[in-house]
Write a protein that holds these residues in place. Structure first.
Motif, PDB file in Angstrom:
ATOM      1  N   GLY A   1      -7.793  -3.248  15.493  1.00  0.00           N
ATOM      2  CA  GLY A   1      -8.071  -4.092  14.341  1.00  0.00           C
ATOM      3  C   GLY A   1      -7.632  -3.501  13.015  1.00  0.00           C
ATOM      4  O   GLY A   1      -7.139  -4.217  12.141  1.00  0.00           O
ATOM      5  N   TRP A   2      -7.823  -2.178  12.850  1.00  0.00           N
ATOM      6  CA  TRP A   2      -7.602  -1.580  11.541  1.00  0.00           C
ATOM      7  C   TRP A   2      -6.636  -0.412  11.595  1.00  0.00           C
ATOM      8  O   TRP A   2      -6.553   0.302  12.601  1.00  0.00           O
ATOM      9  N   ALA A   3      -5.952  -0.224  10.477  1.00  0.00           N
ATOM     10  CA  ALA A   3      -5.030   0.907  10.324  1.00  0.00           C
ATOM     11  C   ALA A   3      -5.489   1.737   9.137  1.00  0.00           C
ATOM     12  O   ALA A   3      -5.617   1.232   8.023  1.00  0.00           O
ATOM     13  N   TYR A   4      -5.780   3.027   9.385  1.00  0.00           N
ATOM     14  CA  TYR A   4      -6.240   3.951   8.359  1.00  0.00           C
ATOM     15  C   TYR A   4      -5.097   4.897   7.984  1.00  0.00           C
ATOM     16  O   TYR A   4      -4.444   5.460   8.858  1.00  0.00           O
TER      17      TYR A   4
ATOM     18  N   THR B   1       5.922   5.686   9.746  1.00  0.00           N
ATOM     19  CA  THR B   1       7.034   4.804   9.425  1.00  0.00           C
ATOM     20  C   THR B   1       8.143   5.631   8.786  1.00  0.00           C
ATOM     21  O   THR B   1       7.877   6.663   8.163  1.00  0.00           O
ATOM     22  N   SER B   2       9.367   5.158   8.918  1.00  0.00           N
ATOM     23  CA  SER B   2      10.494   5.893   8.351  1.00  0.00           C
ATOM     24  C   SER B   2      10.449   5.909   6.830  1.00  0.00           C
ATOM     25  O   SER B   2      10.930   6.852   6.201  1.00  0.00           O
TER      26      SER B   2
ATOM     27  N   ALA C   1      -4.282  -3.815  11.241  1.00  0.00           N
ATOM     28  CA  ALA C   1      -3.253  -3.178  12.061  1.00  0.00           C
ATOM     29  C   ALA C   1      -2.055  -4.100  12.242  1.00  0.00           C
ATOM     30  O   ALA C   1      -0.910  -3.634  12.343  1.00  0.00           O
ATOM     31  N   SER C   2      -2.291  -5.399  12.263  1.00  0.00           N
ATOM     32  CA  SER C   2      -1.204  -6.369  12.448  1.00  0.00           C
ATOM     33  C   SER C   2      -0.236  -6.391  11.266  1.00  0.00           C
ATOM     34  O   SER C   2       0.887  -6.892  11.386  1.00  0.00           O
ATOM     35  N   GLU C   3      -0.665  -5.848  10.109  1.00  0.00           N
ATOM     36  CA  GLU C   3       0.188  -5.840   8.926  1.00  0.00           C
ATOM     37  C   GLU C   3       1.187  -4.685   8.943  1.00  0.00           C
ATOM     38  O   GLU C   3       2.125  -4.655   8.141  1.00  0.00           O
ATOM     39  N   LEU C   4       0.980  -3.747   9.852  1.00  0.00           N
ATOM     40  CA  LEU C   4       1.841  -2.561   9.899  1.00  0.00           C
ATOM     41  C   LEU C   4       3.113  -2.883  10.678  1.00  0.00           C
ATOM     42  O   LEU C   4       3.068  -3.188  11.867  1.00  0.00           O
TER      43      LEU C   4
END
Length: 335
Positions: free
Chosen positions: A297-300, A282-283, A250-253
């Motif tokens: 922690g995670w982004a799906y 995101t745009s 998630a921190s990478e988003l």
């Protein structure tokens, strides 16, 4: 003599055909000797490295090995390569059982000199397994046998053996099949409240305390009664949403824009828990929705169309249900 020539030709052809069939194991049912492929239990396995063949990922024509490594730490399986992606515990458990229970149907070649002809060269699916006592097993899975019901398999550069297709299918999993691809962790029978807040849709699904199963609860959406099967269907629709790509930290988003949130209140073993999922976009990728897990922690990645379908179905339930107030006939006449 001339009359015998055609007969001799036929005999030679038959003999050649029989020799070829025997070499290709068409008659393997007569020779089959079934034994365990590895002779270990699933509890013995401590680490597995999965090589999914070679592929050109760079576009330069240079092949690289697609590698995933899983390790057992403190009784829990973790993926350590290529990243510590979340795993599906059920899939991993079934995978371990498949490896320990796999049988070899027969020995195809005791001391193979050319494994390429069996598909056991660089293109083979490979698994490196480490067990408690320090032993290592290197499994290579190749082509199907001519009969089509088994694959050629080799363990530790030993004999080439035949393993049934079903067993191979359960062993030769891909990394994606081992990952937890569903961000929404909920069970219909445990859900007490689901609250969706977004720009295009807002609703609250609520269950009564009565009953042990979801079908026994009385359900409302925004205070209006709905059928239990409709509530269960909506919950199932959400919890079965899956990502089609690798998850990201998630921190990478970066530069994410809030879209909506889902709060899930559940009662598990007598305790109430509330988890909040954030949905972002995101745009640069407006058709992709990112679901952030409650632990941040995670982004799906999720297809925007699938989530819009959830919103649309919830809106239908809001507008098509009958009020839970006692005077339902009056409410119906006002409609």
């Amino acid at each position: 003599m001339k009359k015998l020539i055609p007969t001799l030709v036929v005999v030679v052809i038959l003999i050649a055909g029989w020799v070829y069939a025997a070499n290709q194991n068409y008659f393997r049912e007569e020779e089959a000797v079934q034994a365990k492929l590895l002779g270990i239990s699933s509890a013995d396995i401590q680490a597995i490295t999965l090589h999914e063949g070679t592929e050109d990922k760079s576009g330069t024509g240079t092949d690289s090995d697609a590698v995933s490594t899983l390790e057992l730490k403190d009784g829990i399986w973790h993926m350590t390569e290529p990243k510590n992606y979340p795993l599906n515990e059920y899939s991993v458990g079934s995978w371990l059982d498949a490896m320990s229970s796999a049988d070899q149907e027969m020995v195809v070649e005791e001391s193979p000199k050319d494994v390429e002809k069996y598909g056991l060269g660089t293109a083979a699916t490979r698994l490196d397994i480490k067990v408690k006592d320090g032993r290592e097993f290197k499994i290579a899975i190749g082509n199907q046998l001519p009969a089509g019901d088994a694959h050629y398999v080799q363990v530790n550069s030993g004999a080439v053996v035949a393993v049934k297709n079903d067993a191979v299918t359960n062993i030769a999993l891909t990394r994606r099949q081992l990952l937890d691809t569903t961000p929404f962790n909920m069970d219909e029978s445990n859900v007490r409240t689901l609250e969706w807040e977004g720009e295009e849709s807002s609703w609250m699904l609520k269950a009564s305390a009565e009953g042990d199963t979801a079908s026994e609860h009385t359900w409302t959406i925004n205070g209006k009664s709905i059928k239990a099967e409709d509530a269960i269907s909506l919950i199932g629709q959400i919890k079965n949403l899956t990502t089609t790509d690798d998850v990201r930290k998630a921190s990478e988003l970066k530069d994410a824009i809030p879209r909506s949130t889902l709060s899930a209140q559940q009662q598990v073993n007598g305790k109430e828990t509330t988890t909040v999922y954030r949905l972002l976009t995101t745009s640069s990728e407006p058709d992709t929705i990112w679901v952030i897990t409650p632990d941040e922690g995670w982004a799906y990645t999720m297809d925007a169309a699938s989530l819009k379908e959830v919103e649309k179905d919830a809106e239908k339930l809001k507008t098509s249900t009958v009020s839970s107030e006692p005077n339902t006939s009056e409410t119906s006449s006002k409609k």
